[in-house]
Motif scaffolding. Structure first.
Motif, short mmCIF file in Angstrom:
data_model
loop_
_atom_site.label_atom_id
_atom_site.label_comp_id
_atom_site.label_asym_id
_atom_site.label_seq_id
_atom_site.Cartn_x
_atom_site.Cartn_y
_atom_site.Cartn_z
N GLN A 247 0.85 -1.19 0.00
CA GLN A 247 0.00 0.00 0.00
C GLN A 247 0.89 1.24 0.00
O GLN A 247 1.69 1.43 0.92
CB GLN A 247 -0.91 0.01 1.23
N VAL A 248 0.78 2.04 -1.05
CA VAL A 248 1.60 3.25 -1.18
C VAL A 248 0.68 4.46 -1.06
O VAL A 248 -0.27 4.61 -1.85
CB VAL A 248 2.35 3.30 -2.53
N ARG A 249 0.96 5.32 -0.08
CA ARG A 249 0.19 6.55 0.10
C ARG A 249 0.98 7.73 -0.44
O ARG A 249 2.18 7.85 -0.19
CB ARG A 249 -0.13 6.78 1.58
N VAL A 250 0.30 8.59 -1.19
CA VAL A 250 0.89 9.82 -1.70
C VAL A 250 0.52 10.95 -0.75
O VAL A 250 -0.67 11.22 -0.52
CB VAL A 250 0.41 10.13 -3.13
N ILE A 251 1.52 11.59 -0.16
CA ILE A 251 1.25 12.68 0.80
C ILE A 251 1.73 14.00 0.21
O ILE A 251 2.52 14.03 -0.75
CB ILE A 251 1.94 12.41 2.15
N GLU A 252 1.25 15.08 0.80
CA GLU A 252 1.65 16.40 0.33
C GLU A 252 3.13 16.63 0.59
O GLU A 252 3.71 16.07 1.51
CB GLU A 252 0.82 17.48 1.03
N GLU A 253 3.72 17.48 -0.26
CA GLU A 253 5.15 17.73 -0.12
C GLU A 253 5.44 18.50 1.16
O GLU A 253 4.54 19.03 1.82
CB GLU A 253 5.68 18.48 -1.33
N SER A 254 6.70 18.56 1.50
CA SER A 254 7.13 19.17 2.75
C SER A 254 6.67 20.63 2.83
O SER A 254 6.78 21.40 1.86
CB SER A 254 8.66 19.10 2.85
N ILE A 255 6.15 21.01 4.01
CA ILE A 255 5.72 22.41 4.20
C ILE A 255 6.51 23.09 5.31
O ILE A 255 6.42 24.30 5.48
CB ILE A 255 4.21 22.49 4.52
N HIS A 256 7.28 22.33 6.07
CA HIS A 256 8.07 22.90 7.16
C HIS A 256 9.56 22.80 6.84
O HIS A 256 10.01 21.76 6.35
CB HIS A 256 7.79 22.20 8.49
N LYS A 257 10.31 23.83 7.16
CA LYS A 257 11.75 23.79 7.04
C LYS A 257 12.35 22.97 8.19
O LYS A 257 11.81 22.98 9.29
CB LYS A 257 12.34 25.20 7.06
N VAL B 194 12.84 13.03 5.13
CA VAL B 194 14.14 12.40 5.37
C VAL B 194 15.20 13.49 5.22
O VAL B 194 15.31 14.13 4.17
CB VAL B 194 14.41 11.26 4.37
N LEU B 195 15.95 13.71 6.29
CA LEU B 195 16.93 14.79 6.30
C LEU B 195 18.28 14.29 5.79
O LEU B 195 18.72 13.19 6.11
CB LEU B 195 17.08 15.36 7.71
N THR B 196 18.94 15.14 5.00
CA THR B 196 20.30 14.84 4.53
C THR B 196 21.20 16.03 4.85
O THR B 196 20.74 17.18 4.84
CB THR B 196 20.33 14.56 3.03
N TYR B 197 22.47 15.73 5.12
CA TYR B 197 23.42 16.75 5.54
C TYR B 197 24.54 16.86 4.52
O TYR B 197 25.01 15.85 3.98
CB TYR B 197 24.01 16.39 6.91
N ASN C 39 28.57 12.92 7.69
CA ASN C 39 27.76 11.80 7.23
C ASN C 39 26.42 12.33 6.74
O ASN C 39 25.70 12.99 7.49
CB ASN C 39 27.55 10.80 8.39
N SER C 40 26.09 12.05 5.50
CA SER C 40 24.90 12.66 4.89
C SER C 40 23.61 12.16 5.53
O SER C 40 22.58 12.83 5.44
CB SER C 40 24.87 12.37 3.39
N HIS C 41 23.64 10.98 6.20
CA HIS C 41 22.41 10.40 6.74
C HIS C 41 22.15 10.75 8.20
O HIS C 41 21.01 11.03 8.57
CB HIS C 41 22.45 8.88 6.58
N ASP C 42 23.19 10.76 9.03
CA ASP C 42 22.95 10.98 10.46
C ASP C 42 23.57 12.26 11.01
O ASP C 42 23.42 12.56 12.20
CB ASP C 42 23.42 9.79 11.29
N VAL D 165 21.43 21.35 6.14
CA VAL D 165 20.53 20.20 6.24
C VAL D 165 19.36 20.44 5.29
O VAL D 165 18.86 21.57 5.18
CB VAL D 165 20.04 19.98 7.69
N SER D 166 18.94 19.38 4.61
CA SER D 166 17.87 19.51 3.62
C SER D 166 16.83 18.41 3.82
O SER D 166 17.18 17.28 4.17
CB SER D 166 18.44 19.43 2.21
N ASP D 167 15.56 18.76 3.60
CA ASP D 167 14.50 17.75 3.63
C ASP D 167 14.05 17.38 2.22
O ASP D 167 13.03 16.73 2.03
CB ASP D 167 13.30 18.26 4.44
N GLY D 168 14.83 17.80 1.22
CA GLY D 168 14.48 17.55 -0.17
C GLY D 168 13.84 18.73 -0.84
O GLY D 168 13.87 18.86 -2.06
N ARG D 169 13.26 19.63 -0.04
CA ARG D 169 12.65 20.85 -0.59
C ARG D 169 13.33 22.09 -0.03
O ARG D 169 13.66 23.02 -0.77
CB ARG D 169 11.16 20.88 -0.28
#
Length: 379
Positions: free
Chosen positions: A130-140, A175-178, A191-194, A214-218
């Motif tokens: 089951q794949v749910r489509v959610i709204e894109e990130s709205i918080h920094k 998902v945050l990346t650094y 480390n880009s993940h943690d 740090v980025s959440d993709g948006r």
């Protein structure tokens, strides 16, 4: 049981009887009688709208109880739910997006996936995703500024993890990346993940300001990370004093007390503002809840105050210092357990610059070498 090893003996009827032995190995060959098993049996996953094509959504986990030639590699096929080809499934079982999803177009997809093993005849299993489509990130993302203090013996810093960035995001599925600006990667890595910060070997004395984000993709947010590197002089080790604290962990001392205690300690022992206070190391006392802090004070002309002078200053200011944290003892010599006449002992201090201790908190990280005391009677 995959095999048996039998020892068989043949014996004749003569006098005396003679015999001979032979080993017979029996291998049990595997029949492909187990189907692949999905873990878990069914899956749920989410993807944010407007994510680029090829975004990883899910990793399928499949095992097989048969021997290796009847198990993997597995063949994955999406049987239903992908009529418009919105998804792809690679040979490693990674489900990816094949389109840019829109929350207003569809909010949910249900896929039926088949896995076949490599045996003959092949065994098959099924799972539903089951794949749910959610709204894109709205918080920094939000991140806490980090200050890192590294104490090293001259040019002998071996490198290692020196701290960790603490960042959060109110969007549950972000998902945050650094990332670290490329020109600083010759001295540091992130480390880009943690968000762990790694220093490479041979850092010079001084202050470093890292350009970390740090980025959440948006959204991408800069983080203030400052690294202070202090190189010890051999002369410092001959003029150290130890303050022993009661009921405090290294992390609590670094995160809650170090700044305040350093300020009070400067006021207590520095004769002139140009003098320098050097915290050389902190480490737990083995088998107790106590903590030792090793320090020295350098005069503005380059020399060091003698331990006896510092201890006198500390003793006079002890009540004021304990407004920050409870002090168990002030040590110059450590003769406990030695039967020295008139308590005369000689103490030597050694630093293991390759055995680093990192005490990391959300705002402050302190990296220092391990130290050892050696004492002997001078009777």
């Amino acid at each position: 049981i995959s095999g048996y090893s039998l020892v068989i003996q043949a014996r004749d009827s003569g006098t005396p009887p003679l015999s001979s032995s032979v080993t017979v190995n029996v291998d049990i060959s595997d029949v492909n009688d187990n189907s692949p098993v999905f873990t878990p049996a069914n899956y749920t996953a989410v993807i944010q709208e407007n994510k680029p094509v090829g975004t990883s959504i899910l990793q399928l986990v499949v095992t097989d109880k048969d021997s290796f030639h009847n198990g993997p590699p597995f063949t994955f096929t999406i049987l239903t739910g992908n009529e418009e080809e919105e998804f792809t499934l690679d040979p490693h079982g990674v489900l990816r997006s094949a389109v840019i999803f829109k929350h207003m177009v569809a909010t949910e997809y249900v896929l039926c996936v088949q896995a076949k093993d490599s045996g003959k005849p092949q065994q098959v299993s099924y799972t539903y995703i089951q794949v749910r489509v959610i709204e894109e990130s709205i918080h920094k993302p939000t991140a806490i500024p980090l200050e890192i203090f590294i104490v090293t013996m001259e040019d002998d810093f071996p490198g290692g993890v020196i701290g960790k960035i603490h960042a959060t995001d109110q969007d549950v599925y972000d998902v945050l990346t650094y990332t670290l600006k490329s020109e600083q990667k010759s001295l540091f890595k992130v480390n880009s993940h943690d968000g762990k910060i790694i220093a490479l070997g041979g850092l010079d004395n001084g202050k470093y300001v890292l350009n970390v984000s740090v980025s959440d993709g948006r959204f991408q947010v800069p983080i203030d990370v400052v690294v202070h590197v202090e190189q010890l002089l051999q002369e410092m080790l001959q003029n150290t004093v130890t303050i022993r604290f009661e009921n405090v962990s290294p992390e609590d001392f670094v995160g809650l007390h170090m700044h305040g205690f350093r300020r009070n300690l400067r006021n207590a022992v520095l004769s002139q503002k140009q003098d320098s206070l050097h915290i050389i190391s902190i480490q737990p006392v083995a088998g107790s809840n106590q903590l030792d802090m090793l320090f020295a004070v350098q005069m503005h002309n380059g020399g060091f105050y003698k331990p006896a002078y510092l201890i006198q200053k500390l003793t006079n200011a002890r009540r004021h210092l304990e407004n920050v944290i409870r002090i168990s003892a002030i040590l110059e010599k450590n003769c406990s357990g030695l039967d020295c006449q008139e308590q005369h002992c000689e103490q030597s201090l050694s630093i293991d610059s390759h055995s680093l201790m990192t005490y990391s908190t959300a705002r402050i990280s302190f990296v220092c070498p391990r130290f050892y005391r050696n004492v002997r009677c001078m009777c």
